[in-house]
Design a protein around this motif. Structure first.
Motif, mmCIF file in Angstrom:
data_model
loop_
_atom_site.group_PDB
_atom_site.id
_atom_site.type_symbol
_atom_site.label_atom_id
_atom_site.label_comp_id
_atom_site.label_asym_id
_atom_site.label_seq_id
_atom_site.Cartn_x
_atom_site.Cartn_y
_atom_site.Cartn_z
ATOM 1 N N GLU A 263 -8.658 3.793 -3.366
ATOM 2 C CA GLU A 263 -9.699 3.397 -2.770
ATOM 3 C C GLU A 263 -10.674 3.765 -4.296
ATOM 4 O O GLU A 263 -10.451 4.733 -4.670
ATOM 5 C CB GLU A 263 -10.299 4.542 -1.743
ATOM 6 C CG GLU A 263 -11.357 3.926 -0.920
ATOM 7 C CD GLU A 263 -11.717 4.921 0.244
ATOM 8 O OE1 GLU A 263 -13.003 4.884 0.641
ATOM 9 O OE2 GLU A 263 -10.717 5.459 0.679
ATOM 10 N N ARG B 257 -2.120 -4.636 2.954
ATOM 11 C CA ARG B 257 -0.619 -4.247 3.470
ATOM 12 C C ARG B 257 0.043 -5.254 4.368
ATOM 13 O O ARG B 257 1.224 -5.606 4.028
ATOM 14 C CB ARG B 257 -0.815 -2.899 4.273
ATOM 15 C CG ARG B 257 -1.006 -1.783 3.291
ATOM 16 C CD ARG B 257 -0.509 -0.699 3.962
ATOM 17 N NE ARG B 257 -1.158 0.561 3.375
ATOM 18 C CZ ARG B 257 -2.237 1.081 3.655
ATOM 19 N NH1 ARG B 257 -2.928 0.784 4.835
ATOM 20 N NH2 ARG B 257 -2.654 2.188 2.819
ATOM 21 N N THR C 46 -12.926 1.018 6.191
ATOM 22 C CA THR C 46 -11.824 0.719 4.884
ATOM 23 C C THR C 46 -10.291 0.749 5.469
ATOM 24 O O THR C 46 -9.621 0.079 4.765
ATOM 25 C CB THR C 46 -11.861 1.953 4.166
ATOM 26 O OG1 THR C 46 -13.325 2.204 3.677
ATOM 27 C CG2 THR C 46 -11.185 2.120 2.858
ATOM 28 N N ASP C 47 -9.973 1.422 6.544
ATOM 29 C CA ASP C 47 -8.568 1.485 6.924
ATOM 30 C C ASP C 47 -8.150 -0.201 7.359
ATOM 31 O O ASP C 47 -6.992 -0.343 7.295
ATOM 32 C CB ASP C 47 -8.136 2.180 7.900
ATOM 33 C CG ASP C 47 -8.234 3.759 7.501
ATOM 34 O OD1 ASP C 47 -8.134 3.837 6.459
ATOM 35 O OD2 ASP C 47 -8.216 4.650 8.262
ATOM 36 N N ARG C 48 -9.317 -0.740 8.051
ATOM 37 C CA ARG C 48 -9.066 -2.137 8.326
ATOM 38 C C ARG C 48 -8.627 -3.151 7.274
ATOM 39 O O ARG C 48 -7.961 -4.051 7.199
ATOM 40 C CB ARG C 48 -10.146 -2.660 9.234
ATOM 41 C CG ARG C 48 -9.798 -3.855 9.960
ATOM 42 C CD ARG C 48 -10.588 -4.015 11.153
ATOM 43 N NE ARG C 48 -10.327 -5.417 12.043
ATOM 44 C CZ ARG C 48 -10.934 -6.389 11.988
ATOM 45 N NH1 ARG C 48 -12.158 -6.526 11.583
ATOM 46 N NH2 ARG C 48 -10.375 -7.534 12.535
ATOM 47 N N ALA D 53 -7.727 -2.339 4.439
ATOM 48 C CA ALA D 53 -6.308 -1.689 3.822
ATOM 49 C C ALA D 53 -5.176 -2.323 4.711
ATOM 50 O O ALA D 53 -4.270 -3.035 3.971
ATOM 51 C CB ALA D 53 -6.051 -0.318 3.726
ATOM 52 N N ASP D 54 -5.165 -2.518 6.099
ATOM 53 C CA ASP D 54 -4.218 -2.938 7.014
ATOM 54 C C ASP D 54 -4.255 -4.404 6.344
ATOM 55 O O ASP D 54 -3.156 -5.227 6.523
ATOM 56 C CB ASP D 54 -4.716 -3.014 8.171
ATOM 57 C CG ASP D 54 -4.395 -1.452 8.790
ATOM 58 O OD1 ASP D 54 -3.739 -0.739 7.981
ATOM 59 O OD2 ASP D 54 -4.901 -1.074 9.888
#
Length: 137
Positions: free
Chosen positions: A37, A27, A19-21, A23-24
């Motif tokens: 999320e 962004r 998920t963080d990837r 999001a990156d």
């Protein structure tokens, strides 16, 4: 000229993805967006496309962007889709045709002021021989 827009970015998050990837990736193209999320996806809201516009200028794809924006435009705004794999690398690649197996990033732009054409001209100005031309200057 003051531009008032609402930008909603919806990025699917597959079980095989971090998920963080994702999001990156969002962004990178929309750094001012507020992300949240939701089950199976990330949703980001912003009121600016300035960083996105800068990237369009850097990649020299203003004509392509204009075509994509107007292809799915109406009086309220416009929508377009982006390839998620390219976004991971900070590259704008419009998704046309079949969605990618990871899912495409959907962008919905609601225009409040001035109008859809004015916002498109601001984000991706028309070009002449590849050079941006701003009719209001």
């Amino acid at each position: 000229m003051i531009y008032r827009i609402d930008v909603r970015v919806i990025a699917p998050v597959r079980d095989t993805e971090v998920t963080d990837r994702v999001a990156d990736a969002v962004r990178t193209l929309f750094p001012n967006a507020e992300l949240r999320e939701e089950p199976g996806r990330l949703v980001a809201d912003s009121h600016s496309m300035d960083a996105f516009s800068e990237r369009l200028h850097e990649q020299e794809i203003l004509d392509t962007a204009r075509k994509e924006f107007f292809r799915r435009a109406d009086d309220e705004g416009f929508t377009f889709a982006l390839k998620k794999q390219a976004a991971f690398r900070g590259v704008i690649n419009f998704a046309v045709g079949n969605p990618d197996e990871l899912g495409d990033i959907e962008v919905q732009v609601t225009v409040h002021d001035p109008d859809v054409e004015g916002v498109v001209d601001h984000v991706a100005p028309p070009t002449e021989d590849g050079t941006p031309v701003r009719p209001d200057e």
